[in-house]
Write a protein that holds these residues in place. Structure first.
Motif, PDB file in Angstrom:
ATOM      1  N   MET A 229       0.811  -1.204   0.000  1.00 40.01           N
ATOM      2  CA  MET A 229       0.000   0.000   0.000  1.00 40.01           C
ATOM      3  C   MET A 229       0.855   1.268   0.000  1.00 40.01           C
ATOM      4  O   MET A 229       1.475   1.598  -0.980  1.00 40.01           O
ATOM      5  CB  MET A 229      -0.991  -0.003   1.180  1.00 40.01           C
ATOM      6  N   PHE A 230       0.943   1.963   1.119  1.00 40.92           N
ATOM      7  CA  PHE A 230       1.583   3.274   1.160  1.00 40.92           C
ATOM      8  C   PHE A 230       2.947   3.246   1.856  1.00 40.92           C
ATOM      9  O   PHE A 230       3.477   4.296   2.228  1.00 40.92           O
ATOM     10  CB  PHE A 230       0.655   4.284   1.836  1.00 40.92           C
ATOM     11  N   ASP A 231       3.484   2.050   2.022  1.00 41.15           N
ATOM     12  CA  ASP A 231       4.788   1.905   2.679  1.00 41.15           C
ATOM     13  C   ASP A 231       5.750   1.156   1.768  1.00 41.15           C
ATOM     14  O   ASP A 231       6.615   0.435   2.230  1.00 41.15           O
ATOM     15  CB  ASP A 231       4.615   1.159   4.014  1.00 41.15           C
ATOM     16  N   THR A 232       5.578   1.333   0.463  1.00 34.93           N
ATOM     17  CA  THR A 232       6.352   0.559  -0.498  1.00 34.93           C
ATOM     18  C   THR A 232       7.752   1.152  -0.702  1.00 34.93           C
ATOM     19  O   THR A 232       8.014   2.316  -0.383  1.00 34.93           O
ATOM     20  CB  THR A 232       5.648   0.522  -1.866  1.00 34.93           C
ATOM     21  N   VAL A 233       8.624   0.326  -1.266  1.00 35.13           N
ATOM     22  CA  VAL A 233       9.943   0.814  -1.666  1.00 35.13           C
ATOM     23  C   VAL A 233       9.783   1.960  -2.655  1.00 35.13           C
ATOM     24  O   VAL A 233      10.431   3.006  -2.547  1.00 35.13           O
ATOM     25  CB  VAL A 233      10.778  -0.332  -2.279  1.00 35.13           C
ATOM     26  N   GLU A 234       8.874   1.751  -3.635  1.00 37.18           N
ATOM     27  CA  GLU A 234       8.690   2.784  -4.666  1.00 37.18           C
ATOM     28  C   GLU A 234       8.171   4.091  -4.076  1.00 37.18           C
ATOM     29  O   GLU A 234       8.645   5.175  -4.437  1.00 37.18           O
ATOM     30  CB  GLU A 234       7.706   2.293  -5.740  1.00 37.18           C
ATOM     31  N   SER A 235       7.197   4.008  -3.164  1.00 36.05           N
ATOM     32  CA  SER A 235       6.610   5.231  -2.621  1.00 36.05           C
ATOM     33  C   SER A 235       7.537   5.922  -1.629  1.00 36.05           C
ATOM     34  O   SER A 235       7.356   7.108  -1.334  1.00 36.05           O
ATOM     35  CB  SER A 235       5.261   4.930  -1.947  1.00 36.05           C
ATOM     36  N   THR A 236       8.543   5.208  -1.122  1.00 36.74           N
ATOM     37  CA  THR A 236       9.551   5.835  -0.265  1.00 36.74           C
ATOM     38  C   THR A 236      10.587   6.571  -1.101  1.00 36.74           C
ATOM     39  O   THR A 236      10.994   7.694  -0.770  1.00 36.74           O
ATOM     40  CB  THR A 236      10.246   4.779   0.614  1.00 36.74           C
ATOM     41  N   LEU A 237      11.016   5.954  -2.196  1.00 37.86           N
ATOM     42  CA  LEU A 237      12.053   6.551  -3.027  1.00 37.86           C
ATOM     43  C   LEU A 237      11.520   7.666  -3.924  1.00 37.86           C
ATOM     44  O   LEU A 237      12.207   8.664  -4.161  1.00 37.86           O
ATOM     45  CB  LEU A 237      12.723   5.487  -3.897  1.00 37.86           C
ATOM     46  N   ALA A 238      10.305   7.502  -4.444  1.00 36.24           N
ATOM     47  CA  ALA A 238       9.792   8.452  -5.434  1.00 36.24           C
ATOM     48  C   ALA A 238       9.753   9.901  -4.932  1.00 36.24           C
ATOM     49  O   ALA A 238      10.159  10.805  -5.661  1.00 36.24           O
ATOM     50  CB  ALA A 238       8.411   8.018  -5.919  1.00 36.24           C
ATOM     51  N   PRO A 239       9.283  10.197  -3.714  1.00 39.41           N
ATOM     52  CA  PRO A 239       9.221  11.613  -3.294  1.00 39.41           C
ATOM     53  C   PRO A 239      10.576  12.296  -3.262  1.00 39.41           C
ATOM     54  O   PRO A 239      10.695  13.456  -3.673  1.00 39.41           O
ATOM     55  CB  PRO A 239       8.599  11.537  -1.890  1.00 39.41           C
ATOM     56  N   ILE A 240      11.605  11.606  -2.786  1.00 38.55           N
ATOM     57  CA  ILE A 240      12.915  12.251  -2.725  1.00 38.55           C
ATOM     58  C   ILE A 240      13.521  12.366  -4.121  1.00 38.55           C
ATOM     59  O   ILE A 240      14.199  13.345  -4.440  1.00 38.55           O
ATOM     60  CB  ILE A 240      13.858  11.516  -1.736  1.00 38.55           C
ATOM     61  N   LEU A 241      13.226  11.400  -4.996  1.00 42.85           N
ATOM     62  CA  LEU A 241      13.705  11.499  -6.380  1.00 42.85           C
ATOM     63  C   LEU A 241      13.031  12.658  -7.103  1.00 42.85           C
ATOM     64  O   LEU A 241      13.680  13.413  -7.841  1.00 42.85           O
ATOM     65  CB  LEU A 241      13.452  10.186  -7.121  1.00 42.85           C
ATOM     66  N   PHE A 242      11.736  12.840  -6.891  1.00 45.00           N
ATOM     67  CA  PHE A 242      11.031  13.953  -7.521  1.00 45.00           C
ATOM     68  C   PHE A 242      11.388  15.291  -6.869  1.00 45.00           C
ATOM     69  O   PHE A 242      11.068  16.353  -7.412  1.00 45.00           O
ATOM     70  CB  PHE A 242       9.521  13.729  -7.488  1.00 45.00           C
ATOM     71  N   GLY A 243      12.047  15.249  -5.722  1.00 43.47           N
ATOM     72  CA  GLY A 243      12.543  16.480  -5.122  1.00 43.47           C
ATOM     73  C   GLY A 243      13.783  17.025  -5.820  1.00 43.47           C
ATOM     74  O   GLY A 243      14.199  18.148  -5.554  1.00 43.47           O
TER      75      GLY A 243
END
Length: 357
Positions: A229-243
């Protein structure tokens, strides 16, 4: 405006491109980690501008001054705070941008959001210069991860129409990633590097810029890191990458290339090898159900062309509300992809460390 990210490891970034300095605070680091500052300086140098014609001629040494959280080169457990002094600014080059915004830059929405009070010089807090503290924090994170047997590295997968050799996603070694991390222009194929440099030079001479793709990997990760759900590897990495300024897309494994495939073509099947469960392929980039599956973690980010170019561009005057032709002055990168490689590595290392904590 929030410049704080991650959950267990908190990273806060501060400063503006042409202010007195930039820096970061890292909260939540374990105590007792011996830091190799030579390695940190090396990553900082990979990101720093002014090395050759592929980047902006603005020369900043980017020497970090650690003011808390480290004693005798070892983390104390207190927040690690660092500042970098800005020493080579030409703020007058940006005097016209407060009223005539650059196309594809943050100028116009920031002007509206902050009622014209935002620092426009060099992009202010929206500048790619703010990635220097991210690289510092990521270099620290890499060393914590190294003690856990985890290695992060990346390469330039594509610049313009020129492509590098892609990672063999199911067969990536720590040595390969460390070799790439030792390069200022991180390409796997030497011939591709020459062609990429020529591509950048072509657009520089045309007073233009060019984008590209960075492919990043991490090896040594345990199985089951992350969650659903909202604790995925992808959802953890994506916000900092889009930063990272100029990142406009992130994909894991095959990503958008899954669209025209059948499951029988791309499912990552299993086998037992040396009494261990292994995967026969790694099309999912090492993540299943939001969790690491034991294969290398592999993702790609696309970097758009630098918006600040010397060619005349159509814009508007926000005071007169008339159309106006914009001529951008200042020093800008014809391609920011090479300098963004250590930034992407840093973002990945910070995200992975946050998951590990």
């Amino acid at each position: 405006m929030s410049s704080v990210i991650l959950n267990k490891i908190k990273l806060s970034v501060f400063g503006e491109s042409h202010g007195n300095g930039i820096g970061c605070v890292i909260d939540g680091l374990p105590a007792g980690v011996k830091l190799d500052f030579d390695k940190i300086y090396k990553d900082m140098a990979r990101r720093a501008p002014g090395k050759d014609l592929t980047s902006t001629p603005r020369l900043e040494k980017d020497i970090p001054n650690v003011i808390s959280g480290v004693l005798n080169d070892t983390t104390t457990g207190a927040p690690l705070a660092m500042i970098i002094e800005n020493t080579n600014t030409q703020s007058g080059d940006y005097s016209n941008l407060m009223t005539v915004p650059r196309p594809s830059h943050s100028d116009y929405p920031a002007y509206i959001k902050y009622n014209g009070y935002n620092d426009i010089r060099g992009g202010g807090h929206f500048s790619g210069r703010l990635t220097a503290p991210i690289v510092f924090a990521g270099a620290v994170a890499k060393q914590v991860l190294m003690q856990k047997g985890i290695t992060v590295g990346a390469h330039i997968k594509q610049i313009g129409s020129i492509k590098d050799t892609a990672f063999d996603m199911n067969n990536i070694s720590a040595d390969e990633l460390n070799t790439l991390a030792s390069k200022s222009f991180s390409a796997i194929n030497a011939e591709a590097e020459l062609a990429m440099r020529a591509e950048i030079e072509k657009f520089r001479l045309e007073q233009d810029s060019v984008g590209g793709i960075i492919e990043c990997a991490a090896v040594g990760l345990p199985v089951g890191l992350g969650g659903n759900m909202f604790d995925t590897v992808e959802s953890t990495l994506a916000p900092i990458l889009f930063g990272i300024p100029a990142v406009k897309g992130v994909q894991f494994g095959l990503g958008f290339d899954f669209a025209d495939k059948n499951a029988s073509q791309v499912n990552d099947e299993y086998e037992v090898k040396d009494e261990r469960v292994t995967l026969l392929s790694n099309n999912n980039g090492g993540v299943l159900g939001g969790m690491t599956d034991g294969a290398p973690l592999v993702f790609s980010v696309v970097i758009k062309p630098t918006p600040s170019i010397s060619k005349p561009q159509r814009s508007v005057n926000l005071q007169t509300m008339k159309n106006e032709t914009l001529i951008i002055r200042g020093r800008h990168d014809p391609c920011i992809v090479a300098r963004a490689v250590p930034v992407v590595e840093a973002a990945a290392a910070l995200g992975i460390l946050d998951l590990m904590m």
